[in-house]
Design a protein around this motif. Structure first.
Motif, PDB file in Angstrom:
ATOM      1  N   MET A 227      89.812  28.978  67.706  1.00 13.41           N
ATOM      2  CA  MET A 227      89.196  29.146  66.398  1.00 13.41           C
ATOM      3  C   MET A 227      88.219  30.326  66.381  1.00 13.41           C
ATOM      4  O   MET A 227      87.990  30.944  65.344  1.00 13.41           O
ATOM      5  N   LEU A 228      87.645  30.649  67.545  1.00 17.47           N
ATOM      6  CA  LEU A 228      86.740  31.784  67.645  1.00 17.47           C
ATOM      7  C   LEU A 228      87.482  33.101  67.837  1.00 17.47           C
ATOM      8  O   LEU A 228      86.869  34.167  67.899  1.00 17.47           O
ATOM      9  N   GLY A 229      88.826  33.017  67.961  1.00 16.56           N
ATOM     10  CA  GLY A 229      89.638  34.218  68.096  1.00 16.56           C
ATOM     11  C   GLY A 229      89.758  34.736  69.512  1.00 16.56           C
ATOM     12  O   GLY A 229      90.304  35.830  69.744  1.00 16.56           O
ATOM     13  N   ASP A 230      89.268  33.968  70.506  1.00 14.61           N
ATOM     14  CA  ASP A 230      89.382  34.378  71.911  1.00 14.61           C
ATOM     15  C   ASP A 230      90.627  33.720  72.515  1.00 14.61           C
ATOM     16  O   ASP A 230      90.556  32.674  73.156  1.00 14.61           O
ATOM     17  N   GLN A 231      91.774  34.365  72.284  1.00 11.87           N
ATOM     18  CA  GLN A 231      93.044  33.763  72.691  1.00 11.87           C
ATOM     19  C   GLN A 231      93.187  33.667  74.214  1.00 11.87           C
ATOM     20  O   GLN A 231      93.825  32.745  74.732  1.00 11.87           O
ATOM     21  N   ASN A 232      92.606  34.628  74.932  1.00 10.42           N
ATOM     22  CA  ASN A 232      92.725  34.591  76.399  1.00 10.42           C
ATOM     23  C   ASN A 232      92.022  33.365  76.984  1.00 10.42           C
ATOM     24  O   ASN A 232      92.589  32.663  77.831  1.00 10.42           O
ATOM     25  N   GLN A 233      90.785  33.108  76.517  1.00 17.89           N
ATOM     26  CA  GLN A 233      90.069  31.926  76.988  1.00 17.89           C
ATOM     27  C   GLN A 233      90.792  30.652  76.569  1.00 17.89           C
ATOM     28  O   GLN A 233      90.898  29.699  77.332  1.00 17.89           O
ATOM     29  N   ALA A 234      91.282  30.645  75.318  1.00 15.34           N
ATOM     30  CA  ALA A 234      92.019  29.476  74.828  1.00 15.34           C
ATOM     31  C   ALA A 234      93.228  29.216  75.718  1.00 15.34           C
ATOM     32  O   ALA A 234      93.477  28.080  76.145  1.00 15.34           O
ATOM     33  N   ASN A 235      93.962  30.281  76.006  1.00 13.11           N
ATOM     34  CA  ASN A 235      95.162  30.159  76.835  1.00 13.11           C
ATOM     35  C   ASN A 235      94.825  29.609  78.210  1.00 13.11           C
ATOM     36  O   ASN A 235      95.524  28.733  78.750  1.00 13.11           O
ATOM     37  N   ASN A 236      93.717  30.106  78.797  1.00 14.29           N
ATOM     38  CA  ASN A 236      93.322  29.644  80.135  1.00 14.29           C
ATOM     39  C   ASN A 236      93.025  28.153  80.151  1.00 14.29           C
ATOM     40  O   ASN A 236      93.455  27.422  81.055  1.00 14.29           O
ATOM     41  N   PHE A 237      92.293  27.692  79.142  1.00  9.98           N
ATOM     42  CA  PHE A 237      91.942  26.267  79.115  1.00  9.98           C
ATOM     43  C   PHE A 237      93.158  25.391  78.795  1.00  9.98           C
ATOM     44  O   PHE A 237      93.306  24.298  79.342  1.00  9.98           O
TER      45      PHE A 237
END
Length: 452
Positions: A227-237
């Protein structure tokens, strides 16, 4: 009377116990100390900011119908208070069982029954500090389930303070996790990330070997970063959540069986066996929730991979998410997973397959009764028919989709649907209607940007 030697943690727990006992009796703060001490003094005691004197404790105990010894026992983690007039030696363990019953009803999404048990079947002043901590946690969870987020936050923070005082890092982590979920629901994504990261830190510091809980935290963090637009962090989690979830199985039927067995034992007053099977039911319900998180991780990874045009891997993850959602009976998740699969099939020019998948999505969506999902599924079906060249049928579905999306206030999807509807109308030569639809799409987009 000699002065009391209480630690700050014991004073905080005693303050909470006094407050709970007072409220249960329908008393105000002044009723506890009137004629002896000031109202502000009892307020400080109840908040844990002041150590009660021996004299104050005696006055308060008398007005609560307790002994000083009973109040002191409340500050000793894991110890029951002195048994009441009934003289039952099982009082403490029975409260454990009743609290567990309330937890099961929460897992079964019956917060009203859980709340009834907490408010009408438990004598708060007979709970140990450990039980009181769980009592507040359950009340907070009930408020959360009911959508009363402010009340839930207040209760969770009280629980977190007690957990910290008692050195219960596991409960403290669960409080931060729930707070993170509430902030996410309120669209406060940065506070949500802070709470969830604290939960993650506590789990790591404690070396908690419970992959289900860790997986829930990872999934929630993935949602926040997305939701914050940080797809890399989202993907990692999301990926970490998937790794933790591998090997879990469907335990829903087993949980139901364990719960029914527990109730059978309870009816014949065999509390020991009832507690054993209630514990099994709780563990199995937790496993079921973990599988739901696994399916959610798969679906979110699939969406991210579609956006990155990695269609082969996206197809794999979305297919696995759909399969697991159906296995769990999670029709809402099944509808969204199949909706994204239909979108993927459209992007790869498999129009007929996309229509079939959109039809399935609409079927699952209808079972949920969720207007937003039904409208989105109808819109996707309409897009498929438009791509196939059947613009008349597409328009019929677009009209139905718009009706559902209006009811659901799904502004972004509604704007896109109006735009696609305008395109289909244009193909049919219905120019004025097409212009009106395009104008609606534009107005919705403009309103959405102004709102953001």
């Amino acid at each position: 009377m000699a002065e009391l030697l209480l630690s700050p943690d014991q004073a905080a727990i005693i303050g909470l116990k006094i407050r709970e006992s007072r409220l249960q009796l329908g008393l105000q703060q002044k009723d506890l100390v009137e004629g002896e001490f000031s109202k502000s003094y009892i307020s400080l005691i109840e908040s844990g900011r002041v150590m009660p004197s021996a004299k104050a404790l005696k006055v308060i105990a008398n007005r609560l119908g307790l002994t000083v010894e009973q109040i002191i026992n409340m500050a000793t983690p894991g110890n029951p208070v002195v048994a009441g007039p009934e003289g039952e030696s099982e009082v403490f363990s029975r409260w454990d069982l009743v609290l567990d019953e309330a937890r099961v009803y929460l897992w079964q999404h019956d917060p009203e029954q859980a709340k009834f048990i907490l408010l009408h079947r438990i004598k708060i002043r007979q709970l140990s500090s450990e039980q009181l901590k769980l009592y507040h946690f359950l009340l907070a969870s009930i408020n959360m389930e009911a959508g009363d987020y402010e009340a839930a936050i207040t209760e969770f923070k009280s629980t977190g303070q007690m957990a910290h005082s008692l050195g219960d890092g596991d409960m403290e982590a669960r409080v931060f996790y729930r707070l993170g979920l509430i902030y996410y629901q309120q669209k406060k994504y940065m506070p949500a990330v802070e709470a969830l990261r604290r939960a993650n830190e506590l789990v790591s510091e404690l070396h908690v070997r419970e992959p289900k809980f860790k997986q829930q935290i990872c999934t929630a963090l993935g949602d926040c970063y997305r939701m914050l637009g940080d797809q890399n962090q989202a993907n990692n989690f999301y990926r970490e959540g998937l790794e933790l979830g591998n090997g879990l199985r469907d335990y829903a039927a087993m949980a139901e069986a364990a719960w029914n067995t527990s109730q059978t034992y309870r009816e014949i007053n065999n509390f020991a066996q009832a507690k054993v099977y209630t514990g099994k039911a709780l563990a199995l319900y937790e496993a079921v929730e973990s599988l739901g998180n696994l399916a959610k991780c798969q679906a979110m990874l699939g969406v991210i991979l579609v956006e990155r045009k990695d269609y082969i891997t996206a197809d794999k993850y979305l297919g696995e998410a759909l399969s697991l959602a159906l296995q769990l009976g999670e029709k809402k998740l099944a509808a969204t997973a199949s909706l994204n699969l239909a979108h993927l099939l459209n992007l790869t020019d498999r129009v007929e397959d996309s229509l079939v998948m959109a039809e399935k999505s609409l079927g699952y969506a209808n079972e949920t009764g969720d207007s937003a999902i039904i409208g989105e599924a109808m819109s996707k079906l309409a897009q498929g028919y438009a791509q196939k060249g059947d613009h008349s049928r597409a328009c019929d579905y677009f009209v139905e989709a718009i009706d559902h999306l209006k009811d659901a206030s799904a502004q972004e999807v509604l704007s896109q649907t109006y735009y696609d509807y305008g395109q289909a109308l244009s193909q049919l030569g219905r120019v004025e209607e097409a212009l009106r639809a395009m104008e609606m799409a534009y107005n919705l987009q403009t309103a959405g940007r102004a709102y953001r």
